[in-house]
Design a protein around this motif. Structure first.
Motif, mmCIF file in Angstrom:
data_model
loop_
_atom_site.group_PDB
_atom_site.id
_atom_site.type_symbol
_atom_site.label_atom_id
_atom_site.label_comp_id
_atom_site.label_asym_id
_atom_site.label_seq_id
_atom_site.Cartn_x
_atom_site.Cartn_y
_atom_site.Cartn_z
ATOM 1 N N ARG A 121 -4.922 -0.616 -4.679
ATOM 2 C CA ARG A 121 -5.096 -0.634 -3.216
ATOM 3 C C ARG A 121 -6.073 -1.729 -2.797
ATOM 4 N NH1 ARG A 121 -6.752 5.098 -2.514
ATOM 5 N NH2 ARG A 121 -5.011 6.033 -3.549
ATOM 6 N N GLY A 160 -4.747 -4.924 -0.792
ATOM 7 C CA GLY A 160 -5.259 -4.933 0.573
ATOM 8 C C GLY A 160 -5.964 -6.215 0.966
ATOM 9 N N ARG A 189 -4.795 3.370 -9.079
ATOM 10 C CA ARG A 189 -4.372 3.357 -7.678
ATOM 11 C C ARG A 189 -5.471 2.764 -6.788
ATOM 12 N NH1 ARG A 189 -0.265 6.241 -6.515
ATOM 13 N NH2 ARG A 189 -0.727 7.846 -8.052
ATOM 14 N N LEU A 232 0.828 -1.206 0.000
ATOM 15 C CA LEU A 232 0.000 0.000 0.000
ATOM 16 C C LEU A 232 0.864 1.259 0.000
ATOM 17 C CD1 LEU A 232 -2.845 -1.142 2.420
ATOM 18 C CD2 LEU A 232 -2.955 -0.932 -0.078
ATOM 19 N N ALA A 278 0.845 3.989 -3.035
ATOM 20 C CA ALA A 278 0.588 5.406 -2.743
ATOM 21 C C ALA A 278 1.689 6.297 -3.309
ATOM 22 C CB ALA A 278 0.466 5.611 -1.236
#
Length: 144
Positions: free
Chosen positions: A55, A59, A51, A37, A41
């Motif tokens: 994520r 995740g 993005r 992550l 970022a």
């Protein structure tokens, strides 16, 4: 035609294919996901929709997180006399038993020791027809 029969040098292509397969044990899913992550970022090449997708994927799945952290191009970029032409990679969960005795996954000097036992210490071994594994997804684009 096997890879050993492909002409080399002036009479053939000057391209090499390097295939590597690794099995990694996840000791901390949280640490792996957090690192992915952070990388996502900080990636200036990702658009906002990319993005958001990255994520979400990283995740919830360790294999997705690892695919965002590993860039095989960095392993060869500083090598003299070569230029990276194309790269792809994938990561997927796999069944693996570290306690099972298997000749397919020997590391280090184990392979040499086995060759010496058979009286063939100088022989090269390889898996010409082997598949590098199943792809769950391609890795992030490399910006070539």
């Amino acid at each position: 035609m096997s890879t050993t029969e492909i002409p080399r040098g002036d009479s053939g292509p000057d391209f090499l294919r390097l295939q590597v397969e690794l099995v990694l044990e996840v000791s901390s899913s949280d640490a792996l996901r957090a690192a992915a992550l952070d990388r996502i970022a900080a990636d200036p090449d990702l658009t906002e929709p990319e993005r958001v997708h990255a994520r979400a994927a990283a995740g919830e799945d360790e294999s997705e997180a690892l695919a965002y952290l590993v860039d095989p191009g960095t392993a060869v970029q500083a090598l003299p006399g070569i230029a990276l032409v194309q790269a792809s990679w994938s990561c997927a969960h796999t069944e693996y038993d570290p306690d099972a005795e298997s000749d397919d996954w020997s590391l280090g000097d184990d392979e040499e020791d086995e060759g010496e036992d058979e009286g063939d210490a100088g022989a090269e071994t390889g898996d010409e027809g082997g598949d590098a594994g199943s792809a769950a997804r391609g890795g992030p684009p490399m910006g070539l």
